[in-house]
Design an enzyme around this catalytic site. Structure first.
Site, mmCIF file in Angstrom:
data_model
loop_
_atom_site.group_PDB
_atom_site.id
_atom_site.type_symbol
_atom_site.label_atom_id
_atom_site.label_comp_id
_atom_site.label_asym_id
_atom_site.label_seq_id
_atom_site.Cartn_x
_atom_site.Cartn_y
_atom_site.Cartn_z
ATOM 1 N N LYS A 13 37.620 42.620 36.647
ATOM 2 C CA LYS A 13 38.896 41.979 36.324
ATOM 3 C C LYS A 13 39.711 42.874 35.378
ATOM 4 C CE LYS A 13 36.936 37.523 37.442
ATOM 5 N NZ LYS A 13 36.989 36.069 37.249
ATOM 6 N N HIS A 96 41.404 37.116 45.992
ATOM 7 C CA HIS A 96 40.648 36.515 44.892
ATOM 8 C C HIS A 96 41.377 35.258 44.410
ATOM 9 C CE1 HIS A 96 38.849 35.977 40.911
ATOM 10 N NE2 HIS A 96 37.834 36.689 41.369
ATOM 11 N N GLU A 168 34.060 31.754 46.906
ATOM 12 C CA GLU A 168 34.326 31.541 45.481
ATOM 13 C C GLU A 168 34.935 30.163 45.288
ATOM 14 O OE1 GLU A 168 36.939 34.581 44.047
ATOM 15 O OE2 GLU A 168 35.261 35.702 43.258
#
Length: 211
Positions: A13, A96, A168
């Site tokens: 990140k 993401h 996720e």
């Protein structure tokens, strides 16, 4: 059941300066020298070159955390697939949950990004997952199928095995709630079933869990 090499990806990140990234990767490489897994690290853009240089001759791959679908143009703050390839980056994270939630990443954009990555010989790590309201409403499968069908709409069936899918669940990231192994396995199995509708290559796709 096809043989699939385990795939471990670490998304850094917005963390680590170039110096910190170099120190970290130098410490990591000796510890995983004997691994039989595919290990992928995803540094911030500024640290990509330093990490790539240090991983030469090892089994570690380097992935960027995002890319634009166009080869060039007036897209301030973006980077293209060819820019990543020039750095010897091998993969790219796409879709993401933070990109979707915080920066307005859409399935329409991802439907362009995934083929663009494949065309540049970058391995797309496509992230999918449902929100907490969707999970509580029993809409997990509906959300996952919608994302997969949209994001992979323009991927040829023969190229599907070149895509990595990461499940996720947004509700399990920073919320204090944790997916059980059973919940993760159920979602990953459903993802596999959706992919199988695209052809036999689906059984070769690596599906990850992150949450």
């Amino acid at each position: 059941m096809p043989e699939r090499t385990p795939y471990i990806a670490a998304n850094w990140k917005m963390n680590k300066t170039v110096a910190e990234a170099a120190e970290f990767i130098d410490a990591l490489l000796p510890r995983i020298a004997a691994t039989r897994c595919d290990v992928v690290v995803c540094p911030p853009f500024t640290a990509l070159a330093a990490v790539v240089e240090r991983r030469y001759g090892t089994a570690v791959k380097v992935a960027a955390q995002n890319m634009h679908e166009q080869a060039s143009g007036a897209f301030t703050g973006e980077v293209s697939a060819s820019m990543l390839v020039e750095l010897d980056v091998e993969a790219v994270v796409l879709g993401h949950s933070e990109r979707r939630q915080l920066f307005g990443e859409t399935d329409e954009a991802l439907a362009r990004k995934v083929p663009a990555a494949l065309a540049a010989d970058l391995e797309p790590i496509l992230c999918v997952g449902e929100s907490e309201p969707a999970r509580d409403a029993g809409e997990t499968e509906e959300v996952l199928e919608r994302q997969l069908q949209a994001d992979l709409a323009d991927v040829e069936s023969g190229d599907l095995a070149r895509v990595v899918v990461a499940y996720e669940p947004i509700w399990a990231i920073g919320t204090g709630r944790t997916a059980t192994p059973e919940q993760a396995q159920e979602a990953c199995a459903f993802i596999r079933d959706v992919l199988r509708m695209r052809g036999a290559a689906a059984d070769q796709v690596r599906i990850l869990y992150g949450g």
